[in-house]
Motif scaffolding. Sequence first.
Motif, short mmCIF file in Angstrom:
data_model
loop_
_atom_site.label_atom_id
_atom_site.label_comp_id
_atom_site.label_asym_id
_atom_site.label_seq_id
_atom_site.Cartn_x
_atom_site.Cartn_y
_atom_site.Cartn_z
N THR A 202 1.01 -1.29 0.08
CA THR A 202 -0.30 -0.18 -0.11
C THR A 202 0.83 1.16 0.05
O THR A 202 0.16 2.31 -0.32
CB THR A 202 -0.95 -0.06 0.98
OG1 THR A 202 -0.08 0.19 2.38
CG2 THR A 202 -1.87 -1.09 1.30
N VAL A 214 4.95 -0.71 3.16
CA VAL A 214 3.90 -1.04 3.98
C VAL A 214 2.91 -1.92 3.24
O VAL A 214 2.61 -1.66 1.88
CB VAL A 214 3.31 0.22 4.26
CG1 VAL A 214 2.02 0.04 5.18
CG2 VAL A 214 4.09 1.25 4.99
N GLU A 216 -0.53 -4.51 3.33
CA GLU A 216 -1.91 -4.59 4.07
C GLU A 216 -1.99 -6.08 4.19
O GLU A 216 -2.30 -6.91 3.00
CB GLU A 216 -3.01 -3.91 3.31
CG GLU A 216 -4.44 -4.18 3.94
CD GLU A 216 -4.38 -3.31 5.20
OE1 GLU A 216 -3.99 -2.17 5.15
OE2 GLU A 216 -4.91 -3.55 6.31
N PRO A 221 -2.12 -3.64 8.90
CA PRO A 221 -1.00 -3.10 8.23
C PRO A 221 0.32 -3.66 8.65
O PRO A 221 0.26 -3.79 10.03
CB PRO A 221 -1.08 -1.63 8.24
CG PRO A 221 -2.11 -1.33 9.30
CD PRO A 221 -2.82 -2.80 9.57
N ARG A 222 1.42 -3.65 7.89
CA ARG A 222 2.74 -4.12 8.63
C ARG A 222 3.77 -3.58 7.53
O ARG A 222 3.72 -3.27 6.58
CB ARG A 222 2.86 -5.55 8.46
CG ARG A 222 4.00 -6.26 8.72
CD ARG A 222 4.07 -7.60 8.43
NE ARG A 222 5.26 -8.46 8.61
CZ ARG A 222 5.40 -9.75 8.37
NH1 ARG A 222 4.68 -10.45 8.16
NH2 ARG A 222 6.94 -10.19 8.24
N GLU A 223 4.93 -2.99 8.26
CA GLU A 223 5.84 -2.40 7.73
C GLU A 223 6.93 -3.10 7.62
O GLU A 223 7.53 -3.79 8.66
CB GLU A 223 6.20 -1.18 8.09
CG GLU A 223 7.31 -0.38 7.49
CD GLU A 223 7.42 1.18 7.87
OE1 GLU A 223 6.23 1.91 7.88
OE2 GLU A 223 8.62 1.73 8.15
#
Lengths: 408, 72
Positions: A202, A214, A216, A221-223
Amino acid sequence: MSTDWDVAVVGAGVAGLSAARVAAGAGLRVVAYDRMAPGGQLVNLTSVHDHPAPGETADSAGLVSRLVAEAEAAGVVMAFDEVTRVRSGTPVRLEAGAGAVTAQVVVVATGLGPGRLGLPGEEELVGRGISTCAGCDGPLFRGRAVAVVGDDEWTAEEALELAEVASAVTVLVPGEPRWDADRARRLAAAERVEVLPGVRVTALRGEGVLAAVVVETAGGPRELAVEGLFTYVGRRGPAGLVEEVPADAAGRLPAEGLGAAAGTVLVAGDARSGAVQSVAAAIVDGTAAGEAAVAARRAAAGPAPGGSASAAGPWLRVVDPTYGVPADEADGAVPEGGGADWTEVALFSNSKPNATELLRGVGDRLQEHWGLAELGFASKPNASAAADKDVIDWLAQRYKVVLVAVGD
Amino acid sequence: MELEKRGVVAPLLVTSTFLPLVEAQAKARRVSPRVVVVPHPVGGLNEQELAERIEVAAGALLPLADEARGSA
């Protein structure tokens, strides 16, 4: 070079070269256009998987060499220019950078563009973390974390290749993987590879160079901290290239019957809606398009006298021994660089990492060796783009020697 | 290659992986480029490794350049 052809092929990749070879082999006058160099997608690959047979691997440069050699041996003329518009009609009109040309039949074989996510800031990071070629750019990420986005066989192969150099490879699959069981097993067995299905990228993070993405996921969400991102989704076909021919959702051109998108305009290879994206399929598709071009010319010419059909349509094939061979410079013409002095030396970088440093190092040695006062310098904005014509003109007029960086 | 066709001496510093591709392009363009090959890759090398590549390239380039100038 002629401006009127029997067949013009737009895109000198696998499908385009195959089509051009077949048409030229049947005696037609054929030109094959490519924006930069022949080879299409193979230019950015070091090896081709599942070719010449499933499970086998071929050297992509060797394959390009063979396809080019076969096409040229058949009489295909290569033209390095960008075709920006194809207007249907009789003849078909092609608009290119160097001017318009006409052809009785056109084969659109542009392939697909590079993988893109469509995210803000993406284009600025191409070549600065974002890549579509593990073989070319993988070594830049030795010991670093990278991510791969895609769901197909090629995505899996690229991830496996990257796993040999990167510290960690995260495969981000938008839906479910489509690769076969063997590749699934090899990915599972690779220590540094993690496959995350059902995730969507995203956002991109990084100032000047990529630092993170980043994603989804089902859990939110996760970086991911990655310095390299290899994208194999979002590839687009040549939508808008052919006048009045609508494209599908992926920008590819529709084909009816044997690749006819608009009368005497044919579509072949990955640019064709519904095409199977493989080297073998591109060869088959290109060959079929070449045969269709020959058939179209035969049909246009009508029956041959005495009932014998000529491939070229006209009943007499005139063999010109200079056909396809560029004319020599006019007598007395002075090449542009011929006027410059040997003290005029420049460097021309392709902007790949360390290319400029390599050029400057080698240039310094030549400067010292020849006692030069200074060196000129120019560069391409990025390695994927063709050299700007104005820059080439300037270098040709101003310098006697130009050191050029090629490769990674 | 376009530069060579226009009378400029334009040696190509090519990484080994891309040499076959350069040769294919040269054939298609009807030119015989002056090529200096260095081991692939160049990107990602540290200072010492890059210096070694420069030595290799310079060792091949200087005689090539001298020859071009001498035969002019």
